[in-house]
Design a protein around this motif. Sequence first.
Motif, PDB file in Angstrom:
ATOM      1  N   ARG A  95       0.831  -1.206   0.000  1.00 57.90           N
ATOM      2  CA  ARG A  95       0.000   0.000   0.000  1.00 57.90           C
ATOM      3  C   ARG A  95       0.866   1.256   0.000  1.00 57.90           C
ATOM      4  N   ASN A  96       1.951   1.242   0.785  1.00 62.66           N
ATOM      5  CA  ASN A  96       2.814   2.416   0.799  1.00 62.66           C
ATOM      6  C   ASN A  96       3.578   2.579  -0.513  1.00 62.66           C
ATOM      7  N   GLY A  97       3.877   1.472  -1.194  1.00 61.77           N
ATOM      8  CA  GLY A  97       4.468   1.595  -2.517  1.00 61.77           C
ATOM      9  C   GLY A  97       3.552   2.353  -3.464  1.00 61.77           C
ATOM     10  N   VAL A  98       2.251   2.025  -3.398  1.00 61.79           N
ATOM     11  CA  VAL A  98       1.268   2.710  -4.241  1.00 61.79           C
ATOM     12  C   VAL A  98       1.041   4.141  -3.745  1.00 61.79           C
ATOM     13  N   ALA A  99       0.827   4.295  -2.431  1.00 61.16           N
ATOM     14  CA  ALA A  99       0.498   5.607  -1.874  1.00 61.16           C
ATOM     15  C   ALA A  99       1.609   6.626  -2.125  1.00 61.16           C
ATOM     16  N   ILE A 100       2.848   6.227  -1.880  1.00 60.04           N
ATOM     17  CA  ILE A 100       3.967   7.145  -2.071  1.00 60.04           C
ATOM     18  C   ILE A 100       4.145   7.467  -3.554  1.00 60.04           C
ATOM     19  N   GLY A 101       3.966   6.453  -4.403  1.00 58.30           N
ATOM     20  CA  GLY A 101       4.055   6.709  -5.835  1.00 58.30           C
ATOM     21  C   GLY A 101       3.026   7.731  -6.284  1.00 58.30           C
ATOM     22  N   LYS A 102       1.800   7.601  -5.813  1.00 64.20           N
ATOM     23  CA  LYS A 102       0.754   8.549  -6.173  1.00 64.20           C
ATOM     24  C   LYS A 102       1.042   9.926  -5.588  1.00 64.20           C
ATOM     25  N   GLN A 103       1.527   9.953  -4.349  1.00 59.71           N
ATOM     26  CA  GLN A 103       1.834  11.228  -3.713  1.00 59.71           C
ATOM     27  C   GLN A 103       2.915  11.984  -4.490  1.00 59.71           C
ATOM     28  N   ARG A 104       3.831  11.239  -5.066  1.00 62.26           N
ATOM     29  CA  ARG A 104       4.921  11.844  -5.833  1.00 62.26           C
ATOM     30  C   ARG A 104       4.551  12.122  -7.282  1.00 62.26           C
ATOM     31  N   GLN A 164      -2.050  -6.947  -9.228  1.00 61.53           N
ATOM     32  CA  GLN A 164      -3.110  -7.240  -8.259  1.00 61.53           C
ATOM     33  C   GLN A 164      -3.041  -6.280  -7.077  1.00 61.53           C
ATOM     34  N   LEU A 165      -1.828  -6.012  -6.606  1.00 54.27           N
ATOM     35  CA  LEU A 165      -1.654  -5.087  -5.489  1.00 54.27           C
ATOM     36  C   LEU A 165      -2.019  -3.667  -5.894  1.00 54.27           C
ATOM     37  N   TYR A 166      -1.624  -3.272  -7.093  1.00 50.89           N
ATOM     38  CA  TYR A 166      -1.952  -1.919  -7.537  1.00 50.89           C
ATOM     39  C   TYR A 166      -3.466  -1.734  -7.634  1.00 50.89           C
ATOM     40  N   ALA A 167      -4.153  -2.738  -8.166  1.00 54.83           N
ATOM     41  CA  ALA A 167      -5.612  -2.650  -8.262  1.00 54.83           C
ATOM     42  C   ALA A 167      -6.252  -2.527  -6.884  1.00 54.83           C
ATOM     43  N   GLN A 168      -5.646  -3.190  -5.896  1.00 57.33           N
ATOM     44  CA  GLN A 168      -6.195  -3.160  -4.541  1.00 57.33           C
ATOM     45  C   GLN A 168      -6.143  -1.754  -3.944  1.00 57.33           C
ATOM     46  N   PHE A 169      -5.076  -1.005  -4.267  1.00 58.32           N
ATOM     47  CA  PHE A 169      -4.865   0.289  -3.608  1.00 58.32           C
ATOM     48  C   PHE A 169      -4.886   1.473  -4.573  1.00 58.32           C
ATOM     49  N   ALA A 170      -5.340   1.254  -5.791  1.00 58.98           N
ATOM     50  CA  ALA A 170      -5.269   2.300  -6.814  1.00 58.98           C
ATOM     51  C   ALA A 170      -6.143   3.510  -6.499  1.00 58.98           C
ATOM     52  N   ASN A 171      -7.138   3.366  -5.639  1.00 52.87           N
ATOM     53  CA  ASN A 171      -8.060   4.468  -5.352  1.00 52.87           C
ATOM     54  C   ASN A 171      -7.564   5.404  -4.256  1.00 52.87           C
ATOM     55  N   ILE A 172      -6.350   5.182  -3.752  1.00 56.77           N
ATOM     56  CA  ILE A 172      -5.800   6.087  -2.735  1.00 56.77           C
ATOM     57  C   ILE A 172      -5.659   7.482  -3.336  1.00 56.77           C
TER      58      ILE A 172
END
Length: 371
Positions: free
Chosen positions: A63-72, A185-193
């Motif tokens: 989740r933090n991999g996705v969240a930080i990527g989106k934040q950046r 699969q992980l990205y789809a799980q947290f893509a809506n952050i």
Amino acid sequence: MLASKTVVALAVSLPALLVLLLIVLVGADPSSSCATTVSGSGLQGATGASIDGLSEGQLQLARNGVAIGKQRGESDSVILAELAAQAAESTLRNLANPSVPDSLRYSNDGLGHDGDSVGPHQLRVSVWGSVGIDTLMNPIYQINWFYDHADKIPDRDRMAPADLAQAVEAAKVNAYAGQLNLAQQLYAQFANIAPASMPAAQAGQPATGCGTNGSGAPLPAGASAFGAAVIAAAEKWIGTPYVWGGGDQTGPTGGGFDCSGLTLYAIYQASGGRLRLAHFTQSQQDDPAAQVVPFGQRQPGDLIFFTSPGESSSHHVVIYYGRNDQGQDLVLHAPETGQTVTIAPLWKGDRLDVRRFSTPANPETEEGKRL
């Protein structure tokens, strides 16, 4: 990082220099701040997600991999590359390493043995250790490290995610393509952050994961490697509700843990699945793998069992956490209905029995206790 990387051959060819570098680079005090400037701060708390075969700790890192990527403001393909890299390098775990003894003093998700690599991206201390072990053991720092290096690669957004992961991690062999299905699969799980919902990173402030709790946080002094692993496994569930009968070797059940559910989970995880305790306090206390330890010789990661006066069976179990700055004993436990997994002062009144566990040399020697 992966053993095939060019830098590995260079490092192992200079063992004396490597030892010197380790002494110089990782001599940080684990009680220090671990403040570091990062571009993305990540998220804390339970994920609420479920993917077969992955623990809550692995899901939090993803989740933090996705969240930080989106934040950046990273593209989808760059975020997929980061997830695939974490999966290939560490199976989405913040790994300590016995070859880097100071790394064992920080909360972690298990032990790795690849040279002097630590963390979810398996950064080599001899290469990246100038920031200090307190920073290298911070998974938020390592995720930002990946994105920092990805951002320096021309045309990164047009590269295949596996190729980008290979370019950042500098591996001779591309081991990341095999992790793309999981990464997707992980990205789809947290893509809506939503990045706007996340706390902004402040320069010079501790990144998420630093502090008293969380993966990468300093562990109490005096913990053995196994004891540290017990604490690391349990403390990631701080704030989880108490549920009578809750918890098994994979995590909370029914929405939470009871006291023995939390300890059986922590011992199972710390032993790599080779110690599976019963879900009953007295049975855990009497387990053949349990070493009887005098109360005065207690160490962080030991289990302490509470037995009421006049009773023959224990009714509660806690994980000994160590002492605070005032010398007060602390325990990590699931207290009772209406409360959550927490760290609290040790209380007296009952008989206290201490038991110590360690990973068995031969998983077949304890019948009924090994998988």
